[in-house]
Design a protein around this motif. Structure first.
Motif, PDB file in Angstrom:
ATOM      1  N   PRO A   1      -0.205 100.557   6.027  1.00 10.05           N
ATOM      2  CA  PRO A   1       0.797  99.896   5.196  1.00 10.05           C
ATOM      3  C   PRO A   1       1.140 100.811   4.018  1.00 10.05           C
ATOM      4  CG  PRO A   1      -1.016  98.406   5.706  1.00 10.05           C
ATOM      5  CD  PRO A   1      -1.432  99.771   6.172  1.00 10.05           C
ATOM      6  N   VAL A   2       2.368 100.751   3.546  1.00 12.00           N
ATOM      7  CA  VAL A   2       2.815 101.650   2.484  1.00 12.00           C
ATOM      8  C   VAL A   2       1.931 101.544   1.244  1.00 12.00           C
ATOM      9  CG1 VAL A   2       4.546 100.082   1.484  1.00 12.00           C
ATOM     10  CG2 VAL A   2       4.845 102.560   1.311  1.00 12.00           C
ATOM     11  N   GLU A   3       1.421 100.343   0.921  1.00 11.84           N
ATOM     12  CA  GLU A   3       0.591 100.205  -0.279  1.00 11.84           C
ATOM     13  C   GLU A   3      -0.744 100.941  -0.115  1.00 11.84           C
ATOM     14  OE1 GLU A   3      -0.016  96.396   2.151  1.00 11.84           O
ATOM     15  OE2 GLU A   3       1.714  97.536   1.476  1.00 11.84           O
TER      16      GLU A   3
ATOM     17  N   ASN B   1       6.371  98.664  10.756  1.00 11.36           N
ATOM     18  CA  ASN B   1       6.193  98.232   9.371  1.00 11.36           C
ATOM     19  C   ASN B   1       5.171  99.068   8.596  1.00 11.36           C
ATOM     20  OD1 ASN B   1       8.040  96.134   9.714  1.00 11.36           O
ATOM     21  ND2 ASN B   1       6.474  94.823  10.593  1.00 11.36           N
ATOM     22  N   ASN B   2       4.676 100.136   9.185  1.00  7.48           N
ATOM     23  CA  ASN B   2       3.680 100.977   8.538  1.00  7.48           C
ATOM     24  C   ASN B   2       4.134 102.432   8.538  1.00  7.48           C
ATOM     25  OD1 ASN B   2       1.360  99.111   7.961  1.00  7.48           O
ATOM     26  ND2 ASN B   2       1.631  98.714  10.126  1.00  7.48           N
TER      27      ASN B   2
ATOM     28  N   ASN C   1      -3.707  97.000  -7.087  1.00  4.81           N
ATOM     29  CA  ASN C   1      -2.329  97.272  -6.696  1.00  4.81           C
ATOM     30  C   ASN C   1      -1.913  98.628  -7.229  1.00  4.81           C
ATOM     31  OD1 ASN C   1      -2.027  96.671  -9.381  1.00  4.81           O
ATOM     32  ND2 ASN C   1      -0.273  95.356  -9.114  1.00  4.81           N
ATOM     33  N   TYR C   2      -0.961  99.200  -6.567  1.00  7.34           N
ATOM     34  CA  TYR C   2      -0.447 100.517  -6.900  1.00  7.34           C
ATOM     35  C   TYR C   2       0.945 100.342  -7.491  1.00  7.34           C
ATOM     36  CZ  TYR C   2       1.993 104.916  -6.161  1.00  7.34           C
ATOM     37  OH  TYR C   2       2.746 106.041  -6.335  1.00  7.34           O
ATOM     38  N   SER C   3       1.242 101.141  -8.504  1.00 10.38           N
ATOM     39  CA  SER C   3       2.611 101.153  -9.005  1.00 10.38           C
ATOM     40  C   SER C   3       2.968 102.562  -9.451  1.00 10.38           C
ATOM     41  CB  SER C   3       2.806 100.165 -10.157  1.00 10.38           C
ATOM     42  OG  SER C   3       2.098 100.595 -11.288  1.00 10.38           O
ATOM     43  N   MET C   4       4.230 102.872  -9.353  1.00  7.17           N
ATOM     44  CA  MET C   4       4.747 104.141  -9.824  1.00  7.17           C
ATOM     45  C   MET C   4       5.998 103.860 -10.637  1.00  7.17           C
ATOM     46  SD  MET C   4       6.152 107.531  -7.861  1.00  7.17           S
ATOM     47  CE  MET C   4       7.840 106.990  -7.663  1.00  7.17           C
TER      48      MET C   4
END
Length: 149
Positions: free
Chosen positions: A69-71, A7-8, A112-115
């Motif tokens: 983790p992806v975030e 999951n990572n 939080n991250y966003s693209m």
């Protein structure tokens, strides 16, 4: 394969060999304090007027496999790109800064991250990356009247 590995994202960081013991000891603590570390890094400026900076110690380096983790992976890469530093240098400097504090604080807020892909074609790209940080609200002190005896 173990669930946490599946999951990572598996990647590597290059760290000074003399730092390896500290990294292994404090990697989990740093991840728990990542909100604080990112908030501190965001107090600096973005840098676009230089080539990327890397770790420059005279020590030998070791390549360390890490699972994030992806975030976390996305946040580190966005911040490193904005400051034109390697992710390895960013991780190293964040942990060193955290260790220089009297007592590392943990979760100090939320980020939080966003693209957003605004344009992606043969003619060019336009993407927006963002890390939004919201400090943790201070707990309200409640003033209750004394109870009657």
């Amino acid at each position: 394969m173990q669930g946490w590995k599946r999951n990572n994202i598996k990647t590597t960081v290059s760290l000074p060999a003399g730092f390896m013991t500290l990294f292994k000891l404090y990697q989990k603590v740093w991840l728990q304090a990542l909100d604080q570390c990112i908030a501190h890094a965001l107090s600096g400026k973005a840098c676009r007027d230089r080539a990327r900076c890397y770790n420059h110690t005279k020590d030998a380096y070791e390549i360390v496999p890490v699972y994030w983790p992806v975030e976390v992976y996305n946040k580190l890469h966005a911040l490193a790109a904005a400051q034109r530093v390697s992710v390895s240098l960013l991780v190293y400097s964040m942990i060193m800064r955290m260790l220089s504090q009297a007592q590392p604080r943990h979760r100090t807020g939320f980020n939080n991250y966003s693209m957003k892909v605004k344009k992606w074609s043969k003619a060019g790209i336009h993407i927006d990356e963002s890390i939004e940080f919201r400090p943790q609200a201070k707990a309200k002190e409640e003033n209750h009247p004394p109870l009657a005896a």
